[in-house]
Enzyme design. Structure first.
Site, mmCIF file in Angstrom:
data_model
loop_
_atom_site.group_PDB
_atom_site.id
_atom_site.type_symbol
_atom_site.label_atom_id
_atom_site.label_comp_id
_atom_site.label_asym_id
_atom_site.label_seq_id
_atom_site.Cartn_x
_atom_site.Cartn_y
_atom_site.Cartn_z
ATOM 1 N N CYS A 137 -13.082 -17.176 5.622
ATOM 2 C CA CYS A 137 -13.407 -18.611 6.287
ATOM 3 C C CYS A 137 -12.785 -19.945 5.469
ATOM 4 O O CYS A 137 -12.914 -20.164 4.858
ATOM 5 C CB CYS A 137 -15.173 -18.676 6.206
ATOM 6 S SG CYS A 137 -15.311 -20.151 6.901
ATOM 7 N N HIS A 155 -6.093 -12.242 13.253
ATOM 8 C CA HIS A 155 -6.216 -13.022 14.413
ATOM 9 C C HIS A 155 -5.078 -12.370 15.285
ATOM 10 O O HIS A 155 -4.201 -12.190 15.423
ATOM 11 C CB HIS A 155 -5.405 -14.216 13.844
ATOM 12 C CG HIS A 155 -6.561 -15.404 12.343
ATOM 13 N ND1 HIS A 155 -7.587 -16.174 13.298
ATOM 14 C CD2 HIS A 155 -7.232 -14.815 11.503
ATOM 15 C CE1 HIS A 155 -8.298 -16.813 12.100
ATOM 16 N NE2 HIS A 155 -8.236 -16.104 11.186
ATOM 17 N N GLU A 192 -13.244 -18.145 18.272
ATOM 18 C CA GLU A 192 -14.132 -17.487 17.084
ATOM 19 C C GLU A 192 -14.498 -16.312 17.467
ATOM 20 O O GLU A 192 -15.847 -15.986 18.217
ATOM 21 C CB GLU A 192 -14.993 -18.454 16.331
ATOM 22 C CG GLU A 192 -13.337 -18.975 15.144
ATOM 23 C CD GLU A 192 -14.788 -20.209 14.418
ATOM 24 O OE1 GLU A 192 -15.557 -18.825 13.631
ATOM 25 O OE2 GLU A 192 -14.788 -20.652 13.367
ATOM 26 N N CYS A 208 -10.853 -24.000 12.940
ATOM 27 C CA CYS A 208 -10.774 -22.783 12.608
ATOM 28 C C CYS A 208 -9.591 -22.664 11.456
ATOM 29 O O CYS A 208 -8.300 -23.181 11.405
ATOM 30 C CB CYS A 208 -10.676 -21.796 13.023
ATOM 31 S SG CYS A 208 -10.005 -20.065 12.468
ATOM 32 N N GLY A 265 -7.597 -19.795 11.641
ATOM 33 C CA GLY A 265 -6.861 -19.645 12.520
ATOM 34 C C GLY A 265 -5.788 -20.920 12.441
ATOM 35 O O GLY A 265 -4.349 -20.519 13.101
HETATM 36 O O1 ZDP Z 1 -13.234 -13.976 11.108
HETATM 37 C C1 ZDP Z 1 -14.736 -14.472 11.690
HETATM 38 O O2 ZDP Z 1 -15.421 -13.651 12.557
HETATM 39 C C2 ZDP Z 1 -14.356 -15.847 11.986
HETATM 40 N N1 ZDP Z 1 -15.656 -16.270 12.392
HETATM 41 C C3 ZDP Z 1 -14.508 -16.202 10.845
HETATM 42 C C4 ZDP Z 1 -14.566 -17.337 10.817
HETATM 43 C C5 ZDP Z 1 -13.858 -18.420 10.268
HETATM 44 C C6 ZDP Z 1 -13.289 -19.707 10.303
HETATM 45 N N2 ZDP Z 1 -13.982 -20.675 11.151
HETATM 46 C C7 ZDP Z 1 -12.291 -20.515 9.353
HETATM 47 O O3 ZDP Z 1 -11.951 -22.294 9.224
HETATM 48 O O4 ZDP Z 1 -11.540 -19.122 8.559
HETATM 49 C C8 ZDP Z 1 -14.437 -19.896 8.982
#
Ligand code: ZDP
Length: 283
Positions: free
Chosen positions: A76, A169, A218, A227, A230
């Protein structure tokens, strides 16, 4: 049991952070249900995820992240900046460099501090993974899945690219990111059978070789304001397909992140981390 927490965010991607350097105060089997309760914006505190700051035998601390649906993510990007700020501001860090164990490996993080508090954090987000089985995705026929067609029943065919930043992703380029009906398309791509562990989804508009505008759906959370993983996924695919250079500012609805894909093949992400309030939760 009363549990102290800190509400934090990284450009509007918000988290409830629990410091538990002596170990988890709940049993492992309750973590998923607990995250669902805490993240609920009406019946809980409200957040895009729960972060646990835990002891580690191989790094300064371990971070675990749970999505609002109770699933656990490997990594994350916005969360790790918040977790490091939590750790640094409480004087647990030995210096400006902090090492964090995650389910996607040990990450090195650099803190920029003001008056003893972390204001910006740079994270070595590691090497992007394009091998389909490691993302995982069934796209690409065993080759890198870059700009391949993906049919979604009732919505049509999208040209998508798959990459893992520790978590999966799916990147889609568009000329008009503000007009993308994310609530309709996001869940369909998240749950598409081409992504067996589900996926995060980024719609990306290239404003210039050094500026991307991104909106995110997400995995396990839905639409969020930002993200971090992301933003890295968007930059790396944009650079690999010749749309952007290897260093860009990524504009997300909640703010900006600076992403650089350096010669060592690692992605470095820089952005803010903010503490909003502290509280005590009954559980
Ligand atoms: O991979 C997932 O299930 C994401 N929802 C995790 C969270 C990713 C996050 N938004 C980021 O900043 O990389 C926190």
């Amino acid at each position: 049991m009363p549990l102290l927490f800190v509400k934090m965010h990284g450009i509007g991607n918000d988290f409830v952070v629990f410091g538990a350097l002596d170990g988890l105060p709940l049993s492992e089997d309750h973590l998923s249900e607990f995250a669902q309760f805490v993240c609920d914006r009406h019946f809980g505190v409200g957040a895009d995820g729960v972060l646990w700051v835990l002891p580690s035998s191989i790094a300064d601390f371990q971070m675990r992240i749970f999505n609002p649906d109770g699933s656990e993510a490997e990594m994350c990007g916005n969360g790790i900046r918040c977790a490091v700020k939590w750790f640094y501001d409480r004087d647990y860090a030995k210096g400006e460099v902090v090492r964090v164990e995650t389910k996607a490996g040990v990450k090195t993080v650099w803190v920029t501090a003001k008056d003893g508090k972390a204001v910006a954090v740079t994270v070595d987000m590691g090497i992007p993974v394009f091998q389909p089985d490691r993302i995982p995705t069934t796209l690409g026929n065993g080759e890198e899945a870059l700009e391949v067609p993906l049919f979604v029943e009732g919505l049509g065919t999208f040209v998508v690219s798959a990459v893992s930043m520790g978590n999966p992703h799916c990147v889609v380029f568009t000329e008009t990111v503000d007009e993308v009906p994310l609530e309709a398309i996001g869940p369909r791509l998240e749950h598409h059978p081409a992504f067996p562990q589900r996926t995060n989804v980024e719609f990306v508009q290239v404003l210039s070789p050094n500026e991307l505008k991104v909106r995110v759906w997400e995995r396990g959370a839905g639409i969020t304001l930002a993200c971090g993983t992301g933003a890295c996924a968007a930059l790396v695919v944009a650079a690999k397909t010749g749309r952007a250079s290897r260093k860009a500012t990524v504009h997300l609805p909640g703010g900006d992140l600076d992403i650089e894909w350096r010669e060592d093949n690692h992605l470095y992400m820089t952005g803010p981390a903010v503490e909003v309030f502290r509280g005590e939760l009954g559980w």
